[in-house]
Design an enzyme around this catalytic site. Structure first.
Site, PDB file in Angstrom:
ATOM      1  N   LYS A  75       0.849  -1.198   0.000  1.00 12.21           N
ATOM      2  CA  LYS A  75       0.000   0.000   0.000  1.00 12.21           C
ATOM      3  C   LYS A  75       0.884   1.246   0.000  1.00 12.21           C
ATOM      4  O   LYS A  75       1.936   1.260   0.666  1.00 12.21           O
ATOM      5  CB  LYS A  75      -0.890  -0.055   1.248  1.00 12.21           C
ATOM      6  CG  LYS A  75      -1.978   0.995   1.350  1.00 12.21           C
ATOM      7  CD  LYS A  75      -2.873   0.710   2.565  1.00 12.21           C
ATOM      8  CE  LYS A  75      -3.999   1.687   2.753  1.00 12.21           C
ATOM      9  NZ  LYS A  75      -4.894   1.324   3.872  1.00 12.21           N
ATOM     10  N   SER A 150      -9.836   1.185   2.785  1.00 12.85           N
ATOM     11  CA  SER A 150      -9.021   2.050   1.986  1.00 12.85           C
ATOM     12  C   SER A 150      -7.950   1.327   1.178  1.00 12.85           C
ATOM     13  O   SER A 150      -7.457   1.883   0.196  1.00 12.85           O
ATOM     14  CB  SER A 150      -8.332   3.080   2.888  1.00 12.85           C
ATOM     15  OG  SER A 150      -7.442   2.449   3.779  1.00 12.85           O
ATOM     16  N   SER A 174      -9.894  -1.466   6.824  1.00  9.44           N
ATOM     17  CA  SER A 174      -9.317  -1.230   5.492  1.00  9.44           C
ATOM     18  C   SER A 174      -8.567  -2.396   4.877  1.00  9.44           C
ATOM     19  O   SER A 174      -8.178  -2.302   3.713  1.00  9.44           O
ATOM     20  CB  SER A 174      -8.387  -0.031   5.531  1.00  9.44           C
ATOM     21  OG  SER A 174      -9.136   1.139   5.425  1.00  9.44           O
TER      22      SER A 174
HETATM   23  N1  GLN Z   1     -13.196   2.987   6.233  1.00  9.88           N
HETATM   24  C1  GLN Z   1     -12.663   3.349   7.505  1.00  9.88           C
HETATM   25  C2  GLN Z   1     -12.388   4.834   7.539  1.00  9.88           C
HETATM   26  O1  GLN Z   1     -12.706   5.462   6.607  1.00  9.88           O
HETATM   27  C3  GLN Z   1     -11.459   2.541   7.819  1.00  9.88           C
HETATM   28  C4  GLN Z   1     -10.246   3.036   7.179  1.00  9.88           C
HETATM   29  C5  GLN Z   1      -9.043   2.217   7.501  1.00  9.88           C
HETATM   30  O2  GLN Z   1      -9.140   1.143   8.087  1.00  9.88           O
HETATM   31  N2  GLN Z   1      -7.884   2.766   7.181  1.00  9.88           N
HETATM   32  O3  GLN Z   1     -11.875   5.365   8.465  1.00  9.88           O
END
Ligand code: GLN
Length: 493
Positions: A75, A150, A174
């Site tokens: 990532k 994400s 994410s």
């Molecule tokens: N979708 C969640 C957020 O927007 C989790 C994001 C993540 O785990 N980095 O915060």
């Protein structure tokens, strides 16, 4: 052999048996990315020359280890001394990190070949990759749909066989949510099991790095390489209470009879898509057939997970992102009247809307006069959520539940409604708040809309107690073995 449909073990065998060289394998994956990533946009950047050089070193016997010659993607919020580390943000578009993340160092020391950096929602804030400054990633199963987020680029890269495995970060889901929507395995280890050194911070008390793979076995292989204390991350666990890090592959084939799985009504609600509910029922029935005992557990504070998470995570984000001021780091506005104006203009230009929303929310919940009502109260609820899990794990070895309420949604479906987007994390955030281990694995498919629409993957989530990864992987492996979902592939190109 189909060179781009491999697992870690099959690559190890192919190289050892001289069926393919590391260079051939690396080149085959790079070619596939080159041919097909235009339709997916899993990658922000690839490192073809460097990857081939690394593969050459493997073939020359200069680099050895359990991941020798295994093509991996990471990532774009994991620091590497080569290329850029952008977090898919305009703010860091030209950022070259001065050091490697510990995970990167450990992967390379084990012989992995890092192919490139994958797309994400800006600074890992989002559930669809639609908040990326480099443009959204598309779901390889249906390119009209999101891959989740994400870490959507990392999930899509594995689903599309652009790499054997990839890494993401999971602050509120994410890794698990995009893994579910892309039909791959995604694991969020216990908070502290993996060093966060060199992971660009979003919410430091929640962030964890973890793998995406096609199989549970490969996730275990990767955990073996990256788990363990790191003096450069003071929150990484020393695990002195349980001895050395276990070999996560050792027990994978041990059957689950005698184990107990918990079902919580809070995860089985009407909000679940019928296909998801069916997939879950099937998985539970399969575990019963395999001799596991199923019990009901209660997680009464589950419903407070989303509000608690979006207070804690935004509070920490507002603090972590204060460093991007155009002076220390990141994008600097070309014109400014004075220093304060420079800060404001640089941040206004560098951050996207969702990141700004989080910073404002986080600043609000922390400000004096409101902190007791929001932030401090959220910390108390966080403790209650953790206690729910502690009590549940006295009665079961793992909890089985959906990863998401349903399959991948279409682009634009939730971008105008931040709360609808936040609800994507309804089944994943509590594991981060509690710091426990979680894994999502392929659990079946929902039919697409319309006769010719492709089917869409669904994920089953298993949650286990802190540092219970070995048993959690074993339980996941048994479910994987009872099905063949992990062998299915999207049709691309
Ligand atoms: N979708 C969640 C957020 O927007 C989790 C994001 C993540 O785990 N980095 O915060």
């Amino acid at each position: 052999m189909d060179i781009t449909k491999q697992s870690i073990t099959s690559i190890r065998d192919a190289i050892a048996g001289k069926k393919a060289s590391a260079v051939e394998i690396t080149q085959a994956y790079l070619d596939r990315i080159h041919q097909l990533d235009g339709a997916v946009h899993a990658f922000n950047e690839t490192y073809a020359d460097r990857a081939v050089d690394r593969a050459r070193a493997v073939d020359a016997g200069e680099v050895a280890g359990p991941l020798a010659g295994v093509p991996i993607a990471v990532k774009d919020n994991l620091c590497t001394t080569w290329g850029h580390t952008t977090c898919s943000s305009k703010m860091l578009a030209n950022f070259a990190a001065p050091y490697n993340a510990t995970v990167i160092e450990r992967l390379e020391a084990a012989g992995a070949v890092i192919l490139g950096k994958t797309n994400l929602d800006e600074f890992a804030m989002g559930s669809s990759t639609e908040h990326s400054a480099t443009g959204a990633t598309r779901n390889p199963w249906d390119t009209e749909r999101v891959p989740g987020g994400s870490s959507g680029g990392s999930a899509a890269a594995v689903a599309a066989d652009f790499c054997v495995a990839s890494f993401g970060s999971d602050t509120g889901g994410s890794i698990r949510q995009p893994a579910a929507l892309c039909g791959v395995v995604g694991m969020k280890p216990t908070y502290g099991l993996i060093s966060r050194f060199g992971l660009v911070a979003f919410a430091s008390s929640l962030d964890q790095i973890g793998p995406f793979t096609h199989t549970v076995g490969d996730a275990a292989e990767l955990l073996n390489v990256i788990a363990g204390h790191d003096p450069r991350d003071s929150t990484s666990a020393t695990l002195d209470f349980s001895g050395p890090i276990p070999d996560y592959t050792a027990d994978l084939e041990t059957p689950v009879d005698g184990l107990t799985l918990g079902i919580a009504k809070q995860y089985m609600g009407e909000g679940n898509d019928p296909a998801m509910a069916q997939a879950l029922d099937k998985a539970i029935a399969q575990f019963k057939d395999m001799g596991a005992t199923i019990v009901d557990v209660d997680l009464p504070h589950t419903e407070y997970g989303i509000p608690t998470y979006y207070i804690v995570a935004t509070a920490e984000a507002s603090s972590n992102l204060a460093r991007y001021d155009g002076v220390h780091y990141g994008h600097r506005a070309a014109e400014a009247e004075d220093l304060v104006d420079l800060y404001a203009a640089s941040r206004a230009e560098g951050f996207g809307d969702e990141v700004k929303r989080r910073i404002m929310l986080g600043t609000f919940v922390l400000c004096s006069g409101y902190a007791d009502a929001y932030y401090n109260r959220a910390l108390k609820v966080r403790r209650l959520i953790k206690q729910d899990f502690d009590t549940a794990f006295e009665a079961c070895d793992a909890i089985i539940c959906p990863t998401t309420t349903g399959p991948a949604f279409k682009f634009g479906d939730k971008t105008d409604d931040p709360l609808a987007m936040y609800m994507q994390d309804v089944y994943t955030v509590n594991a981060n708040l509690a710091g426990i281990a979680g894994i999502s694995l392929p659990g079946g498919f929902a039919e697409g809309e319309g006769a010719d629409a492709p089917r869409l993957p669904l994920g089953i989530q298993l949650l286990g107690p802190t540092f219970g990864e070995a048993k959690l992987l074993r339980i996941a492996r048994m479910l994987e073995k009872a099905n063949d979902y992990h062998a299915a592939r999207p049709i691309l190109g």
